[in-house]
Design a protein around this motif. Structure first.
Motif, PDB file in Angstrom:
ATOM      1  N   PHE A  43       0.858  -1.174   0.000  1.00  0.00           N
ATOM      2  CA  PHE A  43       0.000   0.000   0.000  1.00  0.00           C
ATOM      3  C   PHE A  43       0.895   1.224   0.000  1.00  0.00           C
ATOM      4  O   PHE A  43       2.090   1.135   0.238  1.00  0.00           O
ATOM      5  N   GLU A  85      -5.243 -13.317   1.239  1.00  0.00           N
ATOM      6  CA  GLU A  85      -6.582 -13.222   0.668  1.00  0.00           C
ATOM      7  C   GLU A  85      -7.310 -14.569   0.691  1.00  0.00           C
ATOM      8  O   GLU A  85      -8.534 -14.625   0.870  1.00  0.00           O
ATOM      9  N   MET A 109     -15.000  -8.659   2.050  1.00  0.00           N
ATOM     10  CA  MET A 109     -14.567  -7.304   1.717  1.00  0.00           C
ATOM     11  C   MET A 109     -13.045  -7.180   1.904  1.00  0.00           C
ATOM     12  O   MET A 109     -12.370  -6.514   1.114  1.00  0.00           O
ATOM     13  N   TYR A 110     -12.531  -7.858   2.944  1.00  0.00           N
ATOM     14  CA  TYR A 110     -11.083  -7.822   3.173  1.00  0.00           C
ATOM     15  C   TYR A 110     -10.354  -8.533   2.044  1.00  0.00           C
ATOM     16  O   TYR A 110      -9.334  -8.053   1.537  1.00  0.00           O
ATOM     17  N   LYS A 151     -11.515  -8.930  -0.926  1.00  0.00           N
ATOM     18  CA  LYS A 151     -11.727  -8.114  -2.127  1.00  0.00           C
ATOM     19  C   LYS A 151     -10.697  -7.003  -2.204  1.00  0.00           C
ATOM     20  O   LYS A 151     -10.218  -6.644  -3.283  1.00  0.00           O
ATOM     21  N   SER A 152     -10.314  -6.455  -1.051  1.00  0.00           N
ATOM     22  CA  SER A 152      -9.317  -5.392  -1.039  1.00  0.00           C
ATOM     23  C   SER A 152      -7.961  -5.900  -1.521  1.00  0.00           C
ATOM     24  O   SER A 152      -7.102  -5.120  -1.904  1.00  0.00           O
ATOM     25  N   GLN A 153      -7.774  -7.233  -1.510  1.00  0.00           N
ATOM     26  CA  GLN A 153      -6.562  -7.845  -2.033  1.00  0.00           C
ATOM     27  C   GLN A 153      -6.759  -8.301  -3.478  1.00  0.00           C
ATOM     28  O   GLN A 153      -5.992  -9.114  -3.997  1.00  0.00           O
ATOM     29  N   SER A 154      -7.830  -7.765  -4.134  1.00  0.00           N
ATOM     30  CA  SER A 154      -8.126  -8.041  -5.548  1.00  0.00           C
ATOM     31  C   SER A 154      -8.453  -9.505  -5.797  1.00  0.00           C
ATOM     32  O   SER A 154      -8.088 -10.072  -6.833  1.00  0.00           O
TER      33      SER A 154
END
Length: 654
Positions: free
Chosen positions: A44, A487, A515-516, A518-521
């Motif tokens: 990040f 993920e 959602m977590y 998803k934040s890792q694609s």
């Protein structure tokens, strides 16, 4: 042994892991952008404004120089000194090494490993009792193990309070594992003032083990699984001398390949690829490589002689080896030369001007350690006018290139408020690099528990784990791994809550986990979030957001085309035929599918029925093809053997 060149040397592709510079430092007047590198998760970006730098700027010298004493005595510290109570002596026995932990502690550890490998619950109880006795007598490393025992409920009832208490006493006694456990617990509770102090101690220990000229090679943790499948390639590469790649490398080294010799030395010196550390073998291969003119071996030998790591310290040899490596065009060797001139080791006198020029040569050739060392000079005012802002610039450039000691210095600046605005949360983030690698261990353990079930040798409160104990332990490990960026772990946690596997169904918590991920694609997590929006499960009913998540899943992973296409078709039906029988049919599919699957498994796939069904399908296929052939061909009216294709449709007379 002397460093010398018998033949023309060359620089081949090395084993060192290269880290590309992701963001460059543009100017002091612009904002700083920094990629924080994480080995097992996506990075990040941290952006610091100019105001943050100005408020944190301090050039008054109101701090102790020793707080930033990077160029300290290069004492070679043993594994036991860096990590007291380490388990390494069990795997690499060394009778000459001094241990701070009690013999009873190591005896208990050996019994724990034996009991786990044999599945011997009686021996495990004996081992834990022995560790408990050692902990009661004040051994901090035994106390750390007991904190682990009470934390997971192994041969003792799970007790969070006892676990924390044991870890507290162990950390006070210097145990690194307990410091890390407490630091992570404080971090999760946003107690940054306590977390930052522990992470600072852990990071300092890690930095003390780094080399001078360049980064020490990280012992890459072996991830034994990729998703749900076993990582056969990763496991193969950790087999040490039994690995075919190692055997090929050894053969090449024996045949005189300089690069292979260097890699052999590297593997043995640091204990890589499943090999036990063996300094004698490492030095043998490095020396052979130097005779072939291998520059990286010259540099590393210079480091070894400067630190006295595995050999008697000899600064003159260190200087000779580093000088030859630098002449060979290995720019990172200039850092080692600069260090020797800063300290006055192996040279006539200290020479800060020469040291700075060597560091600048390394930095000019984009060596991150060169930028880092220049940062130290300007931060402390060694041979230059002290300039904290310029030092900060150099640290950021080095950190952008992945230099771990630069992260450590930036953490100290955030921690102390020197050069940067005091920010304990950011300091904790930078110090926390010392924890990298634990996520792999957590996910590996969880995968073993899920994959092998009763065969996983899981020990519970009163013996082998019950199904519930095993699931709870795997769930806890997956959850911790997910919090550190895994993920796949986050996806599994979401599935556990969505389907109620081993826990109560909780769509809200499932959505949080997805959602977590998803934040890792993660494409599967995106698809699941779309489905939950489509059905209003744990998330608001919203067909627009559902479509957005489905589209994101397809963009992230092209193999999701079929399920996404079907999902988009379902959305179209819901939008255009709301409150109709078609929507009711769609809603009933999740309930119908398991019944159809059960019917196929119990009826269709039953051996006798499957045979009859197969014959029936074959018969139907033959009849269909024969009928199709009759419709598409017409026989030659003169009785020809060859059928002629129809030129046009037949006309039937009334």
């Amino acid at each position: 042994m002397k460093c010398h060149l018998d033949a023309y040397g060359y620089v081949a592709d090395g084993y060192w892991m290269s880290v590309h510079k992701l963001l460059s430092y543009h100017s002091l007047s612009s904002s700083y952008s920094l990629y924080i590198h994480r080995l097992h998760a996506r990075p990040f970006v941290l952006v610091l404004s100019n105001d943050d730098l100005k408020r944190g700027f301090d050039d008054t010298g109101a701090y102790e120089s020793s707080d930033f004493d990077e160029f300290r005595e290069s004492e070679s510290k043993s594994e036991e000194e860096l990590d007291p109570g380490s388990w390494r002596p069990i795997f690499e026995p060394n009778d000459s090494a001094a241990h701070t932990a009690s013999p009873q502690y190591y005896s208990g550890l050996r019994k724990i490993l034996s009991a786990a490998s044999e599945g011997n619950t009686r021996l495990m109880e004996e081992a834990v009792s022995e560790i408990d006795s050692s902990a009661s007598s004040g051994d901090p490393h035994a106390q750390s193990v007991m904190g682990f025992v009470y934390g997971i409920g192994m041969m003792r009832e799970t007790s969070r309070s006892k676990s924390i208490l044991y870890h507290h006493f162990a950390a006070e006694g210097g145990n690194m594992e307990s410091k890390m456990a407490l630091a992570f617990r404080y971090l999760r509770q946003n107690m940054h003032d306590k977390a930052v102090q522990l992470y600072a101690e852990l990071a300092e220990t890690a930095v003390n083990s780094f080399l001078i000229s360049k980064d020490s090679p990280m012992v890459e943790p072996v991830r034994i699984h990729i998703g749900t499948e076993e990582n056969k390639d990763g496991l193969r590469k950790s087999r040490g001398e039994d690995d075919e790649d190692y055997q090929i490398l050894e053969y090449q080294a024996q045949k005189g390949n300089a690069a292979a010799m260097y890699n052999m030395g590297l593997f043995y010196y640091f204990g890589l690829r499943g090999l036990k550390r063996d300094h004698a073998k490492a030095l043998y291969w490095f020396s052979k490589a130097v005779e072939k003119g291998e520059a990286r071996s010259m540099e590393l030998l210079g480091e070894i002689y400067a630190r006295g790591a595995g050999v008697e310290r000899n600064y003159e040899k260190a200087l000779e080896c580093l000088t030859l490596a630098a002449k060979q065009g290995l720019y990172s060797a200039f850092n080692g030369l600069g260090y020797l001139y800063v300290k006055g080791y192996g040279v006539d006198n200290r020479n800060y001007t020469k040291a700075r020029k060597y560091f600048e040569k390394a930095a000019d050739n984009e060596d991150p350690s060169g930028h880092y060392n220049l940062g130290v000079l300007y931060l402390k005012g060694i041979g230059v006018k002290r300039d904290v802002r310029l030092a900060t610039k150099y640290f950021f450039v080095a950190a952008n290139a992945g230099q771990p000691k630069a992260f450590y210095q930036l953490a100290k600046m955030f921690h102390s408020g020197v050069g940067l605005t005091r920010n304990l949360e950011m300091a904790t983030t930078f110090y926390k690099t010392s924890e990298l690698g634990y996520e792999v261990a957590q996910s590996n353990a969880a995968w073993i528990l899920d994959k092998y079930g009763e065969r996983s040798m899981c020990m519970g409160v009163s013996g082998f784990c019950s199904d519930k104990e095993r699931h709870d332990r795997a769930h806890s490990l997956w959850w911790r791994a997910s919090e550190q960026g895994n993920e796949h772990a986050a996806l599994l946690i979401g599935d556990a809550y969505y389907y109620g596997r081993g826990t109560e169904r909780d769509f809200v918590r499932a959505a949080e986990a997805y959602m977590y991920a998803k934040s890792q694609s993660n494409a599967q997590a995106m698809f699941n979030l779309g489905y939950m929006h489509e059905h209003g499960e744990g998330l608001p009913f919203d067909l627009h957001l559902a479509k957005r998540y489905y589209d994101q899943a397809l963009q992230s992973d092209g193999t999701a085309k079929l399920p996404v296409t079907l999902a988009l078709a379902s959305l179209w039906v819901r939008k255009n035929y709301a409150d109709t029988a078609m929507v009711k049919v769609l809603d009933s599919l999740p309930e119908v599918y398991p019944k159809v699957e059960e019917w196929v498994e119990n009826v269709v796939l039953e051996e006798g029925n499957a045979t009859i069904l197969t014959l029936f399908l074959c018969l139907m296929t033959v009849l269909y093809l024969r009928g199709r052939q009759r419709r598409q061909v017409v026989l030659d009216p003169l009785g020809a053997d060859v059928a002629q294709p129809l030129a046009e449709p037949l006309a039937f007379h009334q």
